[in-house]
Write a protein that holds these residues in place. Structure first.
Motif, PDB file in Angstrom:
ATOM      1  N   GLU D  28       0.828  -1.220   0.000  1.00 56.26           N
ATOM      2  CA  GLU D  28       0.000   0.000   0.000  1.00 56.26           C
ATOM      3  C   GLU D  28       0.858   1.263   0.000  1.00 56.26           C
ATOM      4  O   GLU D  28       0.549   2.228  -0.699  1.00 56.26           O
ATOM      5  N   ILE D  29       1.930   1.244   0.777  1.00 51.48           N
ATOM      6  CA  ILE D  29       2.761   2.454   0.855  1.00 51.48           C
ATOM      7  C   ILE D  29       3.952   2.383  -0.107  1.00 51.48           C
ATOM      8  O   ILE D  29       4.779   3.303  -0.147  1.00 51.48           O
ATOM      9  N   GLY D  30       4.031   1.271  -0.845  1.00 49.29           N
ATOM     10  CA  GLY D  30       5.023   1.201  -1.913  1.00 49.29           C
ATOM     11  C   GLY D  30       6.451   0.960  -1.492  1.00 49.29           C
ATOM     12  O   GLY D  30       7.390   1.532  -2.052  1.00 49.29           O
ATOM     13  N   VAL D  31       6.634   0.089  -0.473  1.00 45.94           N
ATOM     14  CA  VAL D  31       8.002  -0.237  -0.059  1.00 45.94           C
ATOM     15  C   VAL D  31       8.228  -1.746  -0.108  1.00 45.94           C
ATOM     16  O   VAL D  31       7.286  -2.531  -0.127  1.00 45.94           O
ATOM     17  N   LYS D  32       9.507  -2.121  -0.168  1.00 51.36           N
ATOM     18  CA  LYS D  32       9.906  -3.527  -0.197  1.00 51.36           C
ATOM     19  C   LYS D  32      10.601  -3.847   1.116  1.00 51.36           C
ATOM     20  O   LYS D  32      11.677  -3.282   1.401  1.00 51.36           O
ATOM     21  N   ILE D  33      10.009  -4.707   1.904  1.00 50.78           N
ATOM     22  CA  ILE D  33      10.553  -4.950   3.240  1.00 50.78           C
ATOM     23  C   ILE D  33      10.690  -6.455   3.512  1.00 50.78           C
ATOM     24  O   ILE D  33      10.230  -7.293   2.743  1.00 50.78           O
ATOM     25  N   SER D  34      11.336  -6.765   4.627  1.00 52.82           N
ATOM     26  CA  SER D  34      11.270  -8.115   5.155  1.00 52.82           C
ATOM     27  C   SER D  34      10.616  -8.051   6.526  1.00 52.82           C
ATOM     28  O   SER D  34      10.585  -7.001   7.169  1.00 52.82           O
ATOM     29  N   LEU D  35      10.052  -9.179   6.946  1.00 55.88           N
ATOM     30  CA  LEU D  35       9.309  -9.264   8.199  1.00 55.88           C
ATOM     31  C   LEU D  35       9.802 -10.459   8.997  1.00 55.88           C
ATOM     32  O   LEU D  35      10.093 -11.516   8.420  1.00 55.88           O
ATOM     33  N   ALA D  36       9.875 -10.311  10.313  1.00 58.46           N
ATOM     34  CA  ALA D  36      10.243 -11.440  11.168  1.00 58.46           C
ATOM     35  C   ALA D  36       9.367 -11.453  12.406  1.00 58.46           C
ATOM     36  O   ALA D  36       9.040 -10.401  12.957  1.00 58.46           O
ATOM     37  N   VAL D  37       8.979 -12.655  12.813  1.00 55.71           N
ATOM     38  CA  VAL D  37       8.199 -12.849  14.042  1.00 55.71           C
ATOM     39  C   VAL D  37       8.964 -13.842  14.915  1.00 55.71           C
ATOM     40  O   VAL D  37       9.386 -14.898  14.413  1.00 55.71           O
ATOM     41  N   CYS D  38       9.164 -13.516  16.169  1.00 58.85           N
ATOM     42  CA  CYS D  38       9.837 -14.471  17.067  1.00 58.85           C
ATOM     43  C   CYS D  38       9.033 -14.695  18.330  1.00 58.85           C
ATOM     44  O   CYS D  38       8.107 -13.931  18.632  1.00 58.85           O
ATOM     45  N   PHE D  55      18.984  -7.396   0.713  1.00 59.15           N
ATOM     46  CA  PHE D  55      19.450  -8.639   1.325  1.00 59.15           C
ATOM     47  C   PHE D  55      19.732  -8.474   2.825  1.00 59.15           C
ATOM     48  O   PHE D  55      19.289  -9.265   3.648  1.00 59.15           O
ATOM     49  N   PHE D  56      20.484  -7.436   3.190  1.00 56.62           N
ATOM     50  CA  PHE D  56      20.855  -7.264   4.600  1.00 56.62           C
ATOM     51  C   PHE D  56      19.644  -6.954   5.484  1.00 56.62           C
ATOM     52  O   PHE D  56      19.700  -7.129   6.704  1.00 56.62           O
ATOM     53  N   ALA D  57      18.568  -6.461   4.862  1.00 60.33           N
ATOM     54  CA  ALA D  57      17.409  -6.087   5.667  1.00 60.33           C
ATOM     55  C   ALA D  57      16.895  -7.288   6.466  1.00 60.33           C
ATOM     56  O   ALA D  57      16.399  -7.138   7.586  1.00 60.33           O
TER      57      ALA D  57
END
Lengths: 140, 140, 140, 140
Positions: D28-38, D55-57
């Motif tokens: 929706e906001i036009g970004v490329k991210i990674s997500l983690a849940v622990c 990659f480092f993200a």
């Protein structure tokens, strides 16, 4: 000879589909597993641990995805007597346990999917269901 | 389908009770051991090395607690011919040596206890004594 | 010049006393901490995480015990501008955060005790209470 | 004084919801991210890299989830002058970059969610959207 070769990347939509399909199949057959998806460089794209899955399964599962992506074969192909040597030689990331499959698009391996935490037969069923969510054929 | 599942955490009072009961049993049978208690995610909650215990025993002991918590079984369950491969596959943290037990509350594994440094039979006696301090049943 | 120097080792009875006294003081002042005891070679002898303590505190706490045992000083002695360089130089095991004390018997450092997870002032209070359980003086 | 404390675990349904909601917000906001849940012990339960994310993200994102779960605070709370020392002290797993939130159920932290790869403000928006998928309040 050219400098570049056309290939494909797995999108996160594809990764999410695989995770969801794997979980659905695991629920259907009544097992608790973890799932891992990696790219053609054996780097993690997606990961999910089902509630109740064994803690160590996550490690094995990731190695199944990595091994399938690297070796371009379903895991479990090596002669058993070679397995330990191969595990050490590949810095512990190779596994000969079934449940990992390469992701093949237009004849190229673009990643791997692994399932782990149940019996090897069940892990294979779950991993195949994840792969089927993309409409892709299984490797061997 | 729910977002959360009710479970329990081990308190430090429980961890201290297990360490004290394990040491008391080790003194009673005349062995020098180390003890480790971990949570359901295989992270260390408590640890004690008895004076005179072997240095390496501490490492093994922690792995017994981790293996029992992860696999939800008393350690030593794997066919011996699979053990080395499993050790590598689980990044060195799996052990097939007896002396580790899952901590089970209301049917859920919430951690593991391990004892190491004496014979496997003695390690099992010590670990069971630690577990008994919480009034919990042993897993197989 | 002789080949051997008489010294002392910390027993597990002493370690358990320190863990118990540290927890009792933490309860009294209302904080959730972790505690670590190590020997003169900076190797872990005892460890306890209170329920509710921060996960990372366990790492810091162990480093406090190690730093005090190694440097023979209460932690926090270094000029702040040197701390990061020292942390890197000592492979991440040095810490300049207060809450670690050497354990000194007959003028020799035979180990270290660390407490972590609350404010530095509170960590110091808890670590001192653990040390006092052995009737030992504090270093500086 | 009790041996066990009642708490909750995050299910994989909850983890999948968070991954899906985070991706939807990023789109929706036009970004490329990674997500983690622990989980509450900072162990990975779920992970997703969006196609096009750095990659480092992935590394940073996992640390955001771990830091929030461990410290029971949204990431970014530490005074900037302390951050590097804290990163080393916590073995590189602590981060002071915003985009990580604890997952709090019935007043207890049962895990953490992290988003990374865009600006900190955007990462925060994505992580909050993931958290909101569970109907949970944000920490501070």
């Amino acid at each position: 000879m050219t400098d570049f070769v056309a290939t494909h990347r797995l999108t996160h939509e594809a990764t999410m589909k695989m995770l969801a399909a794997g979980v659905a199949k695991a629920d259907e057959i009544g097992v608790k597993i973890s799932l891992a998806v990696c790219d053609q460089s054996c780097q993690l794209l997606g990961y999910l641990v089902m509630d109740g899955a064994r803690f160590f399964a996550g490690r094995t599962t990731t190695k199944k995805a990595m091994t399938a992506a690297s070796q371009r074969l379903a895991t479990g192909y090596a002669p058993p007597e070679n397995a330990i040597s191969m595990q050490i030689r590949m810095d512990g990331d190779f596994t000969n346990v079934r449940g990992g499959f390469p992701i093949i698009v237009d004849g190229q391996v673009i990643g791997g999917i692994g399932a782990g935490g149940a019996s090897q037969e069940e892990d294979v069923i779950v991993a195949k269901a994840a792969l089927a969510a993309l409409g892709l054929p299984e490797a061997n």
